[in-house]
Enzyme design. Structure first.
Site, PDB file in Angstrom:
ATOM      1  N   ASN A   1     -17.228  -4.612   1.462  1.00  0.00           N
ATOM      2  CA  ASN A   1     -17.157  -3.189   1.786  1.00  0.00           C
ATOM      3  C   ASN A   1     -17.373  -3.078   3.288  1.00  0.00           C
ATOM      4  O   ASN A   1     -18.490  -3.256   3.780  1.00  0.00           O
ATOM      5  CB  ASN A   1     -18.226  -2.417   1.019  1.00  0.00           C
ATOM      6  CG  ASN A   1     -18.241  -0.939   1.365  1.00  0.00           C
ATOM      7  OD1 ASN A   1     -17.472  -0.478   2.208  1.00  0.00           O
ATOM      8  ND2 ASN A   1     -19.122  -0.190   0.713  1.00  0.00           N
ATOM      9  N   VAL A   2     -16.314  -2.787   4.030  1.00  0.00           N
ATOM     10  CA  VAL A   2     -16.413  -2.791   5.494  1.00  0.00           C
ATOM     11  C   VAL A   2     -17.298  -1.658   6.022  1.00  0.00           C
ATOM     12  O   VAL A   2     -17.692  -1.680   7.195  1.00  0.00           O
ATOM     13  CB  VAL A   2     -15.020  -2.724   6.156  1.00  0.00           C
ATOM     14  CG1 VAL A   2     -14.209  -3.964   5.836  1.00  0.00           C
ATOM     15  CG2 VAL A   2     -14.272  -1.444   5.769  1.00  0.00           C
TER      16      VAL A   2
ATOM     17  N   ASN B   1      -7.405  -4.648   8.592  1.00  0.00           N
ATOM     18  CA  ASN B   1      -6.356  -3.911   7.898  1.00  0.00           C
ATOM     19  C   ASN B   1      -6.886  -2.862   6.929  1.00  0.00           C
ATOM     20  O   ASN B   1      -6.153  -1.946   6.535  1.00  0.00           O
ATOM     21  CB  ASN B   1      -5.469  -4.912   7.141  1.00  0.00           C
ATOM     22  CG  ASN B   1      -4.457  -4.241   6.244  1.00  0.00           C
ATOM     23  OD1 ASN B   1      -3.525  -3.584   6.704  1.00  0.00           O
ATOM     24  ND2 ASN B   1      -4.626  -4.395   4.939  1.00  0.00           N
TER      25      ASN B   1
ATOM     26  N   SER C   1      -1.327   3.035  13.278  1.00  0.00           N
ATOM     27  CA  SER C   1      -0.248   3.740  12.580  1.00  0.00           C
ATOM     28  C   SER C   1       0.479   4.641  13.576  1.00  0.00           C
ATOM     29  O   SER C   1      -0.116   5.104  14.556  1.00  0.00           O
ATOM     30  CB  SER C   1      -0.810   4.604  11.440  1.00  0.00           C
ATOM     31  OG  SER C   1       0.164   5.486  10.921  1.00  0.00           O
TER      32      SER C   1
ATOM     33  N   TYR D   1      -7.127  10.968   9.351  1.00  0.00           N
ATOM     34  CA  TYR D   1      -6.433   9.678   9.439  1.00  0.00           C
ATOM     35  C   TYR D   1      -5.865   9.460  10.846  1.00  0.00           C
ATOM     36  O   TYR D   1      -6.006   8.375  11.426  1.00  0.00           O
ATOM     37  CB  TYR D   1      -5.319   9.641   8.398  1.00  0.00           C
ATOM     38  CG  TYR D   1      -4.570   8.338   8.313  1.00  0.00           C
ATOM     39  CD1 TYR D   1      -5.130   7.235   7.659  1.00  0.00           C
ATOM     40  CD2 TYR D   1      -3.297   8.204   8.846  1.00  0.00           C
ATOM     41  CE1 TYR D   1      -4.430   6.043   7.562  1.00  0.00           C
ATOM     42  CE2 TYR D   1      -2.581   7.015   8.749  1.00  0.00           C
ATOM     43  CZ  TYR D   1      -3.159   5.941   8.112  1.00  0.00           C
ATOM     44  OH  TYR D   1      -2.461   4.757   8.020  1.00  0.00           O
ATOM     45  N   ALA D   2      -5.240  10.494  11.405  1.00  0.00           N
ATOM     46  CA  ALA D   2      -4.659  10.379  12.742  1.00  0.00           C
ATOM     47  C   ALA D   2      -5.733  10.089  13.783  1.00  0.00           C
ATOM     48  O   ALA D   2      -5.529   9.277  14.698  1.00  0.00           O
ATOM     49  CB  ALA D   2      -3.903  11.658  13.096  1.00  0.00           C
ATOM     50  N   ALA D   3      -6.884  10.757  13.648  1.00  0.00           N
ATOM     51  CA  ALA D   3      -7.968  10.534  14.596  1.00  0.00           C
ATOM     52  C   ALA D   3      -8.445   9.089  14.563  1.00  0.00           C
ATOM     53  O   ALA D   3      -8.706   8.469  15.604  1.00  0.00           O
ATOM     54  CB  ALA D   3      -9.131  11.479  14.294  1.00  0.00           C
TER      55      ALA D   3
ATOM     56  N   LYS E   1      -6.729   6.394  13.539  1.00  0.00           N
ATOM     57  CA  LYS E   1      -5.705   5.456  13.991  1.00  0.00           C
ATOM     58  C   LYS E   1      -5.485   5.553  15.502  1.00  0.00           C
ATOM     59  O   LYS E   1      -5.127   4.551  16.138  1.00  0.00           O
ATOM     60  CB  LYS E   1      -4.400   5.686  13.228  1.00  0.00           C
ATOM     61  CG  LYS E   1      -4.499   5.342  11.744  1.00  0.00           C
ATOM     62  CD  LYS E   1      -4.989   3.911  11.526  1.00  0.00           C
ATOM     63  CE  LYS E   1      -5.006   3.512  10.062  1.00  0.00           C
ATOM     64  NZ  LYS E   1      -5.436   2.110   9.845  1.00  0.00           N
TER      65      LYS E   1
ATOM     66  N   ILE F   1       6.138   2.398   5.602  1.00  0.00           N
ATOM     67  CA  ILE F   1       6.325   1.101   4.955  1.00  0.00           C
ATOM     68  C   ILE F   1       6.216   1.278   3.440  1.00  0.00           C
ATOM     69  O   ILE F   1       5.350   1.989   2.949  1.00  0.00           O
ATOM     70  CB  ILE F   1       5.250   0.094   5.431  1.00  0.00           C
ATOM     71  CG1 ILE F   1       5.195   0.055   6.963  1.00  0.00           C
ATOM     72  CG2 ILE F   1       5.530  -1.283   4.851  1.00  0.00           C
ATOM     73  CD1 ILE F   1       6.471  -0.374   7.641  1.00  0.00           C
TER      74      ILE F   1
END
Length: 239
Positions: A53-54, A80, A132, A145-147, A149, A180
């Protein structure tokens, strides 16, 4: 056999992009530790699956120590592991925001804070962070998510500077995938997939193997003069 004898850690490797990278790296001669919270959906020669668990800082420290004890060194790290918790800003909860930051950004910090200095001490290594196109262009309903990445790209550039000091040949790069065909996209209506395809110069969606090949290049000695950069593997996104 471009990774012959090297030891590679890949997080988020139970399926999808992580699986493709783990299998390819192993075929190219690496001993791969495929780390994930989920049970793996595959077995491959040269790939060892371990639970991680990272977001758990203490678990990352123990994981690092265990790998060095068992394998002697770490040559490659692919960060990843990542999740999405999508919602428009006015509907996004504290939990949705926090979960994505914890996995996608803090998760990289938790493991790299140990692996990076180890590589610097050993004098060489390759770290690959998966970002991403959303981190560069943004996306509706994915502000969290954008923040993260976008943060991955900034973190990559900073680590490339830090880990190469005193002459260490530690390279840190990012890959910025486009759309993808992983499990997530298999649930998307075909009309949206067609729209995504039309938004690329090549007129199609990407395959996990194409991201794996990009990661293989950055992990290998063929990319010995590449660091601090972001490799776009997106078919020529037109946003």
């Amino acid at each position: 056999m471009r990774l012959q004898g090297k030891v590679a850690i890949i997080t988020g490797a139970a399926k999808g992009l992580g699986q493709s990278m783990a299998e390819l790296f192993a075929r190219e001669g690496a001993r791969v530790i495929a780390a994930d919270m989920s049970a793996p959906g595959y077995e491959a020669a040269g790939v060892e699956h371990r639970h991680l668990n990272v977001t758990d800082a203490a678990a990352c420290a123990r994981f690092f120590e265990d790998v060095v004890r068992d394998y002697g060194r770490i040559d490659i790290l692919v960060n990843n592991a990542g999740i999405t918790r999508d919602a428009m800003l006015h509907k996004m909860t504290d939990e949705m925001w926090g979960q994505v930051l914890d996995v996608n950004l803090t998760g990289i910090f938790n493991l790299t804070r140990h692996v990076g200095p180890h590589m610097r001490t050993e004098g060489a290594g390759s770290i690959i962070n998966i970002s991403s196109v959303v981190g560069e262009f943004g996306n509706l309903g994915q502000s969290n998510y954008a923040a993260t990445k976008a943060g991955v790209i900034g973190l990559t550039k900073s680590l490339a500077k830090e880990l190469a000091i005193k002459g260490a040949k530690v390279r840190v790069n990012a890959i910025s995938p486009g759309y993808i065909m992983t499990d997530i996209l298999h649930t998307v209506p075909q009309e949206l997939l067609d729209k995504f395809s039309a938004a690329t110069m090549l007129g199609r969606l990407g395959q996990p193997e194409e991201i794996a090949q990009a990661a293989l290049f950055l992990a290998s000695d063929e990319a010995s003069y590449v660091t601090g950069t972001t490799l776009h593997v997106d078919g020529g996104m037109r946003l």
